[in-house]
Design a protein around this motif. Structure first.
Motif, PDB file in Angstrom:
ATOM      1  N   VAL A 487       0.844  -1.198   0.000  1.00  0.00           N
ATOM      2  CA  VAL A 487       0.000   0.000   0.000  1.00  0.00           C
ATOM      3  C   VAL A 487       0.880   1.250   0.000  1.00  0.00           C
ATOM      4  CG1 VAL A 487      -1.814   1.250   1.226  1.00  0.00           C
ATOM      5  CG2 VAL A 487      -1.795  -1.247   1.232  1.00  0.00           C
ATOM      6  N   GLN A 488       0.479   2.247  -0.778  1.00  0.00           N
ATOM      7  CA  GLN A 488       1.226   3.498  -0.840  1.00  0.00           C
ATOM      8  C   GLN A 488       1.207   4.195   0.516  1.00  0.00           C
ATOM      9  OE1 GLN A 488       0.552   6.192  -4.224  1.00  0.00           O
ATOM     10  NE2 GLN A 488       0.175   7.809  -2.745  1.00  0.00           N
ATOM     11  N   PRO A 489       2.386   4.573   1.031  1.00  0.00           N
ATOM     12  CA  PRO A 489       2.408   5.270   2.320  1.00  0.00           C
ATOM     13  C   PRO A 489       2.115   6.753   2.145  1.00  0.00           C
ATOM     14  CG  PRO A 489       4.630   5.011   1.510  1.00  0.00           C
ATOM     15  CD  PRO A 489       3.730   4.339   0.494  1.00  0.00           C
ATOM     16  N   GLY A 490       1.925   7.439   3.251  1.00  0.00           N
ATOM     17  CA  GLY A 490       1.738   8.875   3.213  1.00  0.00           C
ATOM     18  C   GLY A 490       3.030   9.594   2.865  1.00  0.00           C
ATOM     19  N   TRP A 526       2.912   4.181   8.181  1.00  0.00           N
ATOM     20  CA  TRP A 526       2.747   3.262   7.051  1.00  0.00           C
ATOM     21  C   TRP A 526       1.727   2.172   7.383  1.00  0.00           C
ATOM     22  CZ3 TRP A 526       7.606   1.965   3.715  1.00  0.00           C
ATOM     23  CH2 TRP A 526       7.200   1.511   2.467  1.00  0.00           C
ATOM     24  N   SER A 527       1.708   1.735   8.653  1.00  0.00           N
ATOM     25  CA  SER A 527       0.753   0.685   9.040  1.00  0.00           C
ATOM     26  C   SER A 527      -0.693   1.179   8.929  1.00  0.00           C
ATOM     27  CB  SER A 527       1.054   0.212  10.467  1.00  0.00           C
ATOM     28  OG  SER A 527       0.772   1.239  11.410  1.00  0.00           O
ATOM     29  N   ARG A 528      -0.865   2.502   9.001  1.00  0.00           N
ATOM     30  CA  ARG A 528      -2.210   3.068   8.880  1.00  0.00           C
ATOM     31  C   ARG A 528      -2.618   3.313   7.433  1.00  0.00           C
ATOM     32  NH1 ARG A 528      -5.368   5.498  12.101  1.00  0.00           N
ATOM     33  NH2 ARG A 528      -5.714   7.129  10.542  1.00  0.00           N
ATOM     34  N   ALA A 529      -1.691   3.122   6.501  1.00  0.00           N
ATOM     35  CA  ALA A 529      -1.954   3.484   5.114  1.00  0.00           C
ATOM     36  C   ALA A 529      -3.179   2.784   4.515  1.00  0.00           C
ATOM     37  CB  ALA A 529      -0.716   3.209   4.268  1.00  0.00           C
ATOM     38  N   PRO A 530      -3.392   1.475   4.758  1.00  0.00           N
ATOM     39  CA  PRO A 530      -4.590   0.850   4.161  1.00  0.00           C
ATOM     40  C   PRO A 530      -5.890   1.522   4.595  1.00  0.00           C
ATOM     41  CG  PRO A 530      -3.058  -0.824   4.937  1.00  0.00           C
ATOM     42  CD  PRO A 530      -2.534   0.485   5.440  1.00  0.00           C
ATOM     43  N   ALA A 531      -5.967   1.926   5.856  1.00  0.00           N
ATOM     44  CA  ALA A 531      -7.192   2.573   6.342  1.00  0.00           C
ATOM     45  C   ALA A 531      -7.363   3.972   5.770  1.00  0.00           C
ATOM     46  CB  ALA A 531      -7.182   2.624   7.869  1.00  0.00           C
ATOM     47  N   ASP A 532      -6.271   4.578   5.318  1.00  0.00           N
ATOM     48  CA  ASP A 532      -6.339   5.943   4.798  1.00  0.00           C
ATOM     49  C   ASP A 532      -6.607   6.013   3.304  1.00  0.00           C
ATOM     50  OD1 ASP A 532      -5.797   6.919   7.308  1.00  0.00           O
ATOM     51  OD2 ASP A 532      -3.624   7.025   6.996  1.00  0.00           O
ATOM     52  N   ARG A 533      -6.702   4.883   2.628  1.00  0.00           N
ATOM     53  CA  ARG A 533      -6.954   4.916   1.191  1.00  0.00           C
ATOM     54  C   ARG A 533      -8.340   5.499   0.914  1.00  0.00           C
ATOM     55  NH1 ARG A 533      -3.740   5.825  -1.919  1.00  0.00           N
ATOM     56  NH2 ARG A 533      -4.928   4.903  -3.624  1.00  0.00           N
ATOM     57  N   PRO A 534      -8.496   6.301  -0.149  1.00  0.00           N
ATOM     58  CA  PRO A 534      -9.783   6.949  -0.432  1.00  0.00           C
ATOM     59  C   PRO A 534     -10.890   5.938  -0.692  1.00  0.00           C
ATOM     60  CG  PRO A 534      -8.007   7.938  -1.723  1.00  0.00           C
ATOM     61  CD  PRO A 534      -7.445   6.707  -1.095  1.00  0.00           C
ATOM     62  N   ALA A 535     -12.081   6.260  -0.228  1.00  0.00           N
ATOM     63  CA  ALA A 535     -13.234   5.397  -0.488  1.00  0.00           C
ATOM     64  C   ALA A 535     -13.687   5.505  -1.938  1.00  0.00           C
ATOM     65  CB  ALA A 535     -14.382   5.773   0.446  1.00  0.00           C
ATOM     66  N   LEU A 536     -13.482   6.676  -2.543  1.00  0.00           N
ATOM     67  CA  LEU A 536     -13.885   6.884  -3.935  1.00  0.00           C
ATOM     68  C   LEU A 536     -12.832   7.716  -4.644  1.00  0.00           C
ATOM     69  CD1 LEU A 536     -16.079   6.676  -6.192  1.00  0.00           C
ATOM     70  CD2 LEU A 536     -16.997   8.843  -5.319  1.00  0.00           C
ATOM     71  N   LEU A 537     -12.475   7.298  -5.852  1.00  0.00           N
ATOM     72  CA  LEU A 537     -11.531   8.045  -6.691  1.00  0.00           C
ATOM     73  C   LEU A 537     -12.196   8.385  -8.011  1.00  0.00           C
ATOM     74  CD1 LEU A 537      -8.253   6.008  -6.038  1.00  0.00           C
ATOM     75  CD2 LEU A 537      -8.635   8.410  -5.445  1.00  0.00           C
ATOM     76  N   ILE A 538     -11.996   9.607  -8.466  1.00  0.00           N
ATOM     77  CA  ILE A 538     -12.533  10.072  -9.746  1.00  0.00           C
ATOM     78  C   ILE A 538     -11.355  10.486 -10.616  1.00  0.00           C
ATOM     79  CG2 ILE A 538     -14.033  11.730 -10.901  1.00  0.00           C
ATOM     80  CD1 ILE A 538     -15.555  12.043  -8.261  1.00  0.00           C
ATOM     81  N   ALA A 539     -11.279   9.948 -11.820  1.00  0.00           N
ATOM     82  CA  ALA A 539     -10.172  10.233 -12.735  1.00  0.00           C
ATOM     83  C   ALA A 539     -10.240  11.680 -13.213  1.00  0.00           C
ATOM     84  CB  ALA A 539     -10.209   9.280 -13.920  1.00  0.00           C
TER      85      ALA A 539
END
Length: 674
Positions: A487-490, A526-539
């Protein structure tokens, strides 16, 4: 506890080692800003720098070290701003289709496996001379002419557009690297590329590139297939012959560094020349006892490395490798230790002063991480090696080198590319010896023997080595689970890790404790990164949306391959685009995809019928994304059309409905201006 003033006093002696860290802080501050610095900002940086310089010279001893660090940070900030302004060039502000003429300055291969060319002296129809682009890059979808060569004047009809914005608000911004490359537009052509004029024989600026492409072609004629393409990439830097399958196998096996000319290649080349000259001079007998053979060998190696740089081209990785090798060989010439943290610090500082934007590039981070780790481990390894049986030392040193370099670069690879090769150490153990013992030495011998027409046997042996490397890459990349998705970190994770590790190396006592806390903080973030991923992404062009579900991110439909791929990679999701689009969530035809987001309708409309469909679907509370420009948007729903997305860029929305746009995260910089 250690006396803080005493620690600062002793740290002053290590200022040389901290110089690249302080410069990096200033460069990082420049690139992290959301607005372009103005006159007041630069004036303040100059003032801070001058005051800090005065304190570094005249203040009490404990204050001199932090004052010097502030001075260097201010210098880094100023150098980054100066560099960004000095490369300023026009950027296309609209989509263009029409005639394009220019001079070929680079030939390489796109991710689509198609040949692409970079042009300068560009001319476009209906573009005023004041807005003429310095460079454009065009992917060739039609036939590639056999006469294509650097320096040739070409013409074509092409589709061009500005460098694309990030795929997501937290994604890599290609526009920044395009700015520093003076790349004003990218595009493609389906029409034939025509040669308007041959290269100018007096154009010495492209002499190296013409030589490079000629040698590359000659190597690939003697070594057939992809082994020849790898050999050409190693010796000349020309990677246009590498297929996407080969590139992917090298990436998945963690051998991609072998086809990008870097410190490994430059070190092997200069090391082979150094040993060849030194041992050759030792054979002359008595004069070898008088001559400074070590310095003569270092000088020969420096000349060879410089010739390699000239031939391999202006890639940043090659320049960085040349600087590192030159500093180390220069240390030999002035009777200093070649492998030390001081030489690494000097090389890093020189590169940051010359090209401050290097700090943001994964290659810079990985090169210096690996080199620093190997030098730090050199002392313990030397002591441990004395207790080992002599025949086992080379093998165990290779294992240790691969493990140390792999461990040092793994966090950077994971953060920047969102993947780790689980069997990369194995692949390197099998491939790197062939590189050092066969490929590079035979490449040097081929270069020496080529003027005599005797390079054939050396190239044949080189082909055996590159063929072995390719077989290793293909074999290892085929292992089940060979690549681990990350997962991409902050944005704070990599700087915190870097500061923590550097602090652990350079400090003691309280400083080392603080460094450990920085590493711990980076790990927790970094361990929190999965929870911080956006719920919705718009291109950014409304061509795709991605909804996070319990099964992973669901794509509204197949397509928008580059953007969709970047989203899944950042999620740490190894699923293919087709599988992500097949996950349950969306319904309806491709032109009108429907689902629920936060207990309200979520709609993606594409195609010519999109505006007509919108009137029926734009209900209160709904969120509609439409790939069209609406002069009068309907009321009642939250609407994201092309016009709005052109202002905001890609959009991320979290589970609470909070919106983050690319315009917010990337700010208003030289390279983000429309």
């Amino acid at each position: 506890m250690e006396d803080p003033l005493g620690a600062l006093s002793r740290a002053r002696l290590q200022l040389f080692l901290w110089m690249p860290v302080a410069l990096s802080a200033g460069v990082g501050l420049y690139f992290s800003r959301l607005t372009e610095p103005g006159f007041a900002d630069y004036s303040l940086a100059v003032l801070f720098g001058l005051l800090s310089a005065a304190l570094a010279l005249r203040a009490p001893v404990p204050m001199r070290f932090p004052a010097a660090l502030v001075m260097l940070a201010a210098l880094g900030f100023l150098l980054a701003g100066l560099r960004a302004q000095s490369v300023a060039a026009p950027v296309l502000s609209f989509r263009y289709y029409g005639p394009v003429t220019g001079r070929v300055v680079m030939i390489d291969r796109a991710a689509s496996d198609r040949i692409r060319v970079t042009l300068d002296t560009v001319r476009l129809d209906r573009v005023s001379p004041s807005r003429t682009l310095a460079r454009v890059r065009v992917t060739l979808h039609g036939a590639v002419p056999a006469t294509l060569e650097p320096g040739a004047q070409v013409m074509m009809s092409a589709h061009l557009s500005p460098p694309p914005p990030p795929a997501a608000p937290d994604a890599y911004d290609f526009r920044r690297s395009a700015w520093f490359d003076q790349l004003g537009a990218v595009g493609y052509t389906r029409s034939p590329l025509l040669r308007a004029a041959p290269p100018d024989p007096g154009d010495w600026a492209l002499a190296a590139h013409r030589t490079r492409m000629g040698l590359s072609q000659a190597i690939q004629e003697r070594i057939s297939g992809q082994p020849g393409a790898i050999a050409a990439a190693l010796m000349t830097g020309d990677r246009s012959g590498l297929s996407e399958a080969t590139r992917e196998a090298m990436r998945r096996s963690n051998l991609a560094h072998l086809i990008a000319i870097s410190g490994l290649h430059m070190g092997m080349l200069s090391g082979f020349v150094f040993a060849l000259v030194r041992y050759g001079l030792a054979l002359v007998g008595r004069p070898a006892l008088i001559w400074p053979t070590k310095k003569l060998a270092a000088l020969a190696a420096l000349i060879a490395a410089s010739a390699y740089l000239w031939l391999a081209g202006p890639a940043v990785s090659t320049q960085r490798a040349w600087i590192m090798v030159s500093v180390m060989l220069g240390a030999v010439l002035v009777d200093r230790r070649a492998l030390s943290l001081r030489t690494v610090a000097l090389a890093a500082s020189l590169l940051l002063i010359w090209k401050p934007e290097s700090l943001t590039e994964p290659g810079f981070q990985m090169s210096f991480a690996a080199t620093t780790a190997l030098i730090v481990a050199l002392g313990p390894w030397t002591r441990a090696a004395r207790r080992l049986p002599r025949p086992l030392r080379p093998v165990l040193m290779l294992v240790a080198t691969s493990l140390i370099a792999g461990a040092a670069t793994a966090p950077i690879v994971a953060a920047q590319f969102h993947r780790l090769s689980e069997y990369g150490v194995l692949a390197n153990l099998l491939a790197v010896p062939a590189m050092g013992l066969l490929v590079m030495p035979m490449g040097v011998l081929a270069a020496i023997l080529a003027p005599l027409g005797l390079a054939g046997p050396a190239l044949w042996a080189m082909g055996l080595g590159t063929g072995w490397i390719l077989r290793v890459a293909t074999w290892v990349s085929g292992f089940e689970g060979s690549v681990l998705s990350i997962v991409q970190p902050g944005p704070a994770v990599v700087p915190l890790l870097a500061l923590g590790v550097i602090g652990m190396i350079l400090t003691r006592g309280a400083g080392r404790s603080l460094s450990g806390l920085a590493i711990l903080a980076a790990t927790l973030l970094w361990s929190r990164a999965p929870a911080d991923r956006p719920a919705l992404l718009i291109a950014p062009e409304a061509q795709q949306i991605g909804l996070m579900t319990a099964q992973g991110r669901v794509l509204a439909k197949p397509g928008a391959g580059f953007i969709s791929g970047r989203w899944l990679e950042a999620d740490g999701d190894a699923t293919s685009l087709e599988e992500a689009a097949a996950r349950p969530a969306f319904t309806g035809p491709d032109a009108a995809r429907l689902t629920q987001f936060r207990a309200a309708p979520l709609i993606l409309l594409t195609g010519k019928s999109a505006p007509a469909r919108l009137a029926d679907l734009c209900t209160p509370g709904a969120l509609a994304v439409i790939a069209a420009r609406l002069p009068e948007p309907p009321k009642g729903c939250e609407l994201w059309d092309i016009n709005r997305l052109r202002e905001t860029g890609a959009v991320a929305i979290d589970s609470l409905g909070r919106i983050t746009t690319t315009a917010q995260t990337k700010g208003r910089r030289l390279w983000t201006a429309p």
